[in-house]
Design a protein around this motif. Sequence first.
Motif, PDB file in Angstrom:
ATOM      1  N   MET A  78     -57.503  10.421  44.145  1.00 30.04           N
ATOM      2  CA  MET A  78     -56.326   9.690  43.695  1.00 30.04           C
ATOM      3  C   MET A  78     -55.573   9.124  44.891  1.00 30.04           C
ATOM      4  SD  MET A  78     -52.873  11.206  41.975  1.00 30.04           S
ATOM      5  CE  MET A  78     -51.347  10.279  42.207  1.00 30.04           C
ATOM      6  N   ASP A  79     -55.115   7.890  44.747  1.00 28.22           N
ATOM      7  CA  ASP A  79     -54.279   7.251  45.759  1.00 28.22           C
ATOM      8  C   ASP A  79     -52.836   7.720  45.567  1.00 28.22           C
ATOM      9  OD1 ASP A  79     -52.782   5.539  47.335  1.00 28.22           O
ATOM     10  OD2 ASP A  79     -54.075   3.813  46.938  1.00 28.22           O
ATOM     11  N   LEU A  80     -52.249   8.280  46.612  1.00 28.63           N
ATOM     12  CA  LEU A  80     -50.908   8.862  46.507  1.00 28.63           C
ATOM     13  C   LEU A  80     -49.774   7.861  46.712  1.00 28.63           C
ATOM     14  CD1 LEU A  80     -51.513  12.234  48.382  1.00 28.63           C
ATOM     15  CD2 LEU A  80     -51.038  11.963  45.939  1.00 28.63           C
ATOM     16  N   ARG A  81     -50.113   6.583  46.890  1.00 32.30           N
ATOM     17  CA  ARG A  81     -49.053   5.601  47.123  1.00 32.30           C
ATOM     18  C   ARG A  81     -48.083   5.497  45.955  1.00 32.30           C
ATOM     19  NH1 ARG A  81     -52.448   0.431  49.013  1.00 32.30           N
ATOM     20  NH2 ARG A  81     -53.809   1.311  47.403  1.00 32.30           N
ATOM     21  N   SER A  82     -48.524   5.856  44.752  1.00 30.41           N
ATOM     22  CA  SER A  82     -47.661   5.723  43.580  1.00 30.41           C
ATOM     23  C   SER A  82     -46.455   6.659  43.617  1.00 30.41           C
ATOM     24  CB  SER A  82     -48.466   5.972  42.297  1.00 30.41           C
ATOM     25  OG  SER A  82     -49.059   7.255  42.325  1.00 30.41           O
ATOM     26  N   VAL A  83     -46.478   7.693  44.477  1.00 31.57           N
ATOM     27  CA  VAL A  83     -45.328   8.605  44.546  1.00 31.57           C
ATOM     28  C   VAL A  83     -44.563   8.472  45.860  1.00 31.57           C
ATOM     29  CG1 VAL A  83     -46.302  10.274  42.924  1.00 31.57           C
ATOM     30  CG2 VAL A  83     -46.788  10.510  45.370  1.00 31.57           C
ATOM     31  N   VAL A  84     -44.952   7.532  46.715  1.00 29.85           N
ATOM     32  CA  VAL A  84     -44.267   7.358  48.004  1.00 29.85           C
ATOM     33  C   VAL A  84     -42.780   7.088  47.804  1.00 29.85           C
ATOM     34  CG1 VAL A  84     -44.028   5.810  49.992  1.00 29.85           C
ATOM     35  CG2 VAL A  84     -46.288   6.625  49.319  1.00 29.85           C
ATOM     36  N   SER A  85     -42.451   6.247  46.810  1.00 30.80           N
ATOM     37  CA  SER A  85     -41.046   5.877  46.608  1.00 30.80           C
ATOM     38  C   SER A  85     -40.174   7.080  46.266  1.00 30.80           C
ATOM     39  CB  SER A  85     -40.924   4.820  45.513  1.00 30.80           C
ATOM     40  OG  SER A  85     -41.399   5.314  44.277  1.00 30.80           O
ATOM     41  N   LEU A  86     -40.743   8.073  45.592  1.00 26.14           N
ATOM     42  CA  LEU A  86     -39.983   9.282  45.272  1.00 26.14           C
ATOM     43  C   LEU A  86     -39.563   9.996  46.551  1.00 26.14           C
ATOM     44  CD1 LEU A  86     -38.946  11.524  43.367  1.00 26.14           C
ATOM     45  CD2 LEU A  86     -41.277  12.463  43.387  1.00 26.14           C
ATOM     46  N   TYR A  87     -40.488  10.153  47.481  1.00 24.71           N
ATOM     47  CA  TYR A  87     -40.179  10.833  48.741  1.00 24.71           C
ATOM     48  C   TYR A  87     -39.220  10.003  49.593  1.00 24.71           C
ATOM     49  CZ  TYR A  87     -43.820  14.236  47.732  1.00 24.71           C
ATOM     50  OH  TYR A  87     -44.561  15.237  47.154  1.00 24.71           O
ATOM     51  N   GLU A  88     -39.394   8.694  49.580  1.00 23.58           N
ATOM     52  CA  GLU A  88     -38.497   7.834  50.353  1.00 23.58           C
ATOM     53  C   GLU A  88     -37.081   7.893  49.805  1.00 23.58           C
ATOM     54  OE1 GLU A  88     -41.653   4.418  51.902  1.00 23.58           O
ATOM     55  OE2 GLU A  88     -40.410   4.046  50.141  1.00 23.58           O
ATOM     56  N   SER A  89     -36.941   7.877  48.489  1.00 22.45           N
ATOM     57  CA  SER A  89     -35.604   7.956  47.892  1.00 22.45           C
ATOM     58  C   SER A  89     -34.914   9.261  48.251  1.00 22.45           C
ATOM     59  CB  SER A  89     -35.704   7.811  46.376  1.00 22.45           C
ATOM     60  OG  SER A  89     -36.219   6.554  46.012  1.00 22.45           O
ATOM     61  N   ALA A  90     -35.671  10.362  48.198  1.00 26.90           N
ATOM     62  CA  ALA A  90     -35.107  11.664  48.544  1.00 26.90           C
ATOM     63  C   ALA A  90     -34.709  11.717  50.010  1.00 26.90           C
ATOM     64  CB  ALA A  90     -36.115  12.754  48.224  1.00 26.90           C
ATOM     65  N   GLU A  91     -35.555  11.167  50.878  1.00 27.68           N
ATOM     66  CA  GLU A  91     -35.253  11.174  52.314  1.00 27.68           C
ATOM     67  C   GLU A  91     -33.999  10.366  52.624  1.00 27.68           C
ATOM     68  OE1 GLU A  91     -37.459  10.137  56.580  1.00 27.68           O
ATOM     69  OE2 GLU A  91     -38.506   9.851  54.672  1.00 27.68           O
ATOM     70  N   ASN A  92     -33.817   9.244  51.928  1.00 28.40           N
ATOM     71  CA  ASN A  92     -32.638   8.407  52.159  1.00 28.40           C
ATOM     72  C   ASN A  92     -31.352   9.128  51.767  1.00 28.40           C
ATOM     73  OD1 ASN A  92     -34.191   6.301  53.113  1.00 28.40           O
ATOM     74  ND2 ASN A  92     -34.360   5.302  51.116  1.00 28.40           N
ATOM     75  N   LEU A  93     -31.427   9.972  50.742  1.00 23.24           N
ATOM     76  CA  LEU A  93     -30.225  10.703  50.326  1.00 23.24           C
ATOM     77  C   LEU A  93     -29.912  11.848  51.284  1.00 23.24           C
ATOM     78  CD1 LEU A  93     -30.575  10.919  46.434  1.00 23.24           C
ATOM     79  CD2 LEU A  93     -28.969   9.542  47.759  1.00 23.24           C
ATOM     80  N   GLY A  94     -30.953  12.486  51.806  1.00 22.82           N
ATOM     81  CA  GLY A  94     -30.738  13.584  52.738  1.00 22.82           C
ATOM     82  C   GLY A  94     -30.083  14.794  52.109  1.00 22.82           C
ATOM     83  N   ALA A  95     -30.323  15.011  50.818  1.00 25.36           N
ATOM     84  CA  ALA A  95     -29.729  16.146  50.109  1.00 25.36           C
ATOM     85  C   ALA A  95     -30.848  16.964  49.465  1.00 25.36           C
ATOM     86  CB  ALA A  95     -28.761  15.646  49.034  1.00 25.36           C
ATOM     87  N   PRO A  96     -30.593  18.237  49.145  1.00 25.90           N
ATOM     88  CA  PRO A  96     -31.616  19.042  48.470  1.00 25.90           C
ATOM     89  C   PRO A  96     -32.056  18.386  47.161  1.00 25.90           C
ATOM     90  CG  PRO A  96     -29.816  20.429  49.235  1.00 25.90           C
ATOM     91  CD  PRO A  96     -29.368  19.014  49.418  1.00 25.90           C
ATOM     92  N   VAL A  97     -33.346  18.464  46.885  1.00 22.26           N
ATOM     93  CA  VAL A  97     -33.920  17.821  45.698  1.00 22.26           C
ATOM     94  C   VAL A  97     -34.252  18.882  44.655  1.00 22.26           C
ATOM     95  CG1 VAL A  97     -35.774  16.360  44.809  1.00 22.26           C
ATOM     96  CG2 VAL A  97     -34.899  15.995  47.130  1.00 22.26           C
ATOM     97  N   ALA A  98     -33.728  18.677  43.460  1.00 24.18           N
ATOM     98  CA  ALA A  98     -34.095  19.524  42.319  1.00 24.18           C
ATOM     99  C   ALA A  98     -35.289  18.895  41.626  1.00 24.18           C
ATOM    100  CB  ALA A  98     -32.928  19.650  41.348  1.00 24.18           C
ATOM    101  N   SER A  99     -36.391  19.640  41.551  1.00 21.67           N
ATOM    102  CA  SER A  99     -37.617  19.173  40.902  1.00 21.67           C
ATOM    103  C   SER A  99     -37.859  20.043  39.671  1.00 21.67           C
ATOM    104  CB  SER A  99     -38.815  19.285  41.851  1.00 21.67           C
ATOM    105  OG  SER A  99     -38.585  18.589  43.058  1.00 21.67           O
ATOM    106  N   VAL A 100     -37.988  19.410  38.525  1.00 22.87           N
ATOM    107  CA  VAL A 100     -38.137  20.128  37.257  1.00 22.87           C
ATOM    108  C   VAL A 100     -39.422  19.680  36.575  1.00 22.87           C
ATOM    109  CG1 VAL A 100     -37.140  20.564  34.974  1.00 22.87           C
ATOM    110  CG2 VAL A 100     -35.644  20.313  36.972  1.00 22.87           C
ATOM    111  N   HIS A 101     -40.247  20.648  36.183  1.00 24.81           N
ATOM    112  CA  HIS A 101     -41.483  20.369  35.457  1.00 24.81           C
ATOM    113  C   HIS A 101     -41.463  21.212  34.186  1.00 24.81           C
ATOM    114  CE1 HIS A 101     -42.720  18.433  39.153  1.00 24.81           C
ATOM    115  NE2 HIS A 101     -42.444  19.548  39.803  1.00 24.81           N
ATOM    116  N   LEU A 102     -41.543  20.545  33.042  1.00 26.77           N
ATOM    117  CA  LEU A 102     -41.228  21.198  31.774  1.00 26.77           C
ATOM    118  C   LEU A 102     -42.181  20.744  30.674  1.00 26.77           C
ATOM    119  CD1 LEU A 102     -38.982  23.033  30.439  1.00 26.77           C
ATOM    120  CD2 LEU A 102     -37.788  20.904  29.884  1.00 26.77           C
ATOM    121  N   ASP A 103     -42.596  21.685  29.838  1.00 28.16           N
ATOM    122  CA  ASP A 103     -43.352  21.362  28.625  1.00 28.16           C
ATOM    123  C   ASP A 103     -42.374  20.786  27.605  1.00 28.16           C
ATOM    124  OD1 ASP A 103     -44.717  21.317  26.190  1.00 28.16           O
ATOM    125  OD2 ASP A 103     -45.691  23.261  26.501  1.00 28.16           O
TER     126      ASP A 103
END
Length: 375
Positions: free
Chosen positions: A1-26
């Motif tokens: 799988m090409d991981l470029r599709s999630v690059v923007s998520l990491y870039e957005s988090a890095e720009n904020l410079g704050a702790p990231v809450a990640s939630v994975h839910l059924d």
Amino acid sequence: MDLRSVVSLYESAENLGAPVASVHLDTTHDDRLSATRIEHRWRALRDGLAEHGCDEATLTVLDKAVGGVPDLPGPQGESVFAADGRLLGVHTLAAPPLRDHASLLPIPDALALVVDLDHQLPHVVVAVDEHGADVDAFPVSAEQPDTRRTFHGSTLHLAGLLADGPVTGVTRRRREGPWAAVADQVARDVLAAVGEVKARMVAVTGDPQALESLRDRLSPAFSAPGDIPPDLVLVTGGRPSGGGPAALAGLRRSVDAALHDATTARHRAALERFRGDLTRRRAAEGVPDTATAFARGRATALLLAADRDHDPQLYASATDPRALATQAPALDGDPTAFAGQAGALLLRSAVAAGAEFSEILTPHQVTDGAGALLR
């Protein structure tokens, strides 16, 4: 799988410079009590995030986003990311995550999302009958940053749901009229759709004569030299516009089965390559060696088992994705150093390195359920 599709998520988090809450839910909605059960499970995750120091503004944003797609029957899941009171992304998954999970880290924990995407392929669905055809093209995910709900998986795409916003990245064409009059144009539509999403599979269903006619028109183009042609597979189910809900349900199941077969074969091939490269010393196995490979910039692909319930910890820098270590003293002096589960930290390094990703379907065959291919 090409991981470029999630690059923007990491870039957005890095720009904020704050702790990231990640939630994975059924977020499966299969009866009238589903919404209540989802709410209870989210509350348990919410309490855990609060105990770990998640700010109320971020929790409130998550409250509004979590819940899935109530109008979508059958299994589904959701990955939601937020930081500093801002929603970074809501992703509806084609299947529930292995378990409900939430984390608060300096980086997103996107493994459940990536595993779900790794079970998808860009594909085209062609539903034909004597009156014409529908051609739907589905990329794996959006290329641009988007904080609206995004959808992954054939079931969601075929349902054509709008939910909180438009289905991201879906190209849809409809040709009406006697088959003889529209066959050439439908074939051109299919070829265009394949090119738009770089489809790896074309699933065709409907009238048998129309199917054979379409196959004859597509085969020369798919056998041309150059790019690897997509697989052309026949699936069951009818044209939704003519067959109603039953035809759509049958088409969903059949396309999902075809995608499952295709992705399973791809995962097995990736594991076989890994085993071969391991004997030639062109692969790393186990969390420590895999972390070292990424830290040294030698890894070109990350292989991980989805079940990280017993994942060891790694240490990482919040500002340098390549800074990984199995012991805290190795990052001594980095004020942004933090500890986290190996899967989340290895994935972040793989995204930053532009590496590929493949799930390990048989984790007991690979140490720690983790490995890397080396350049």
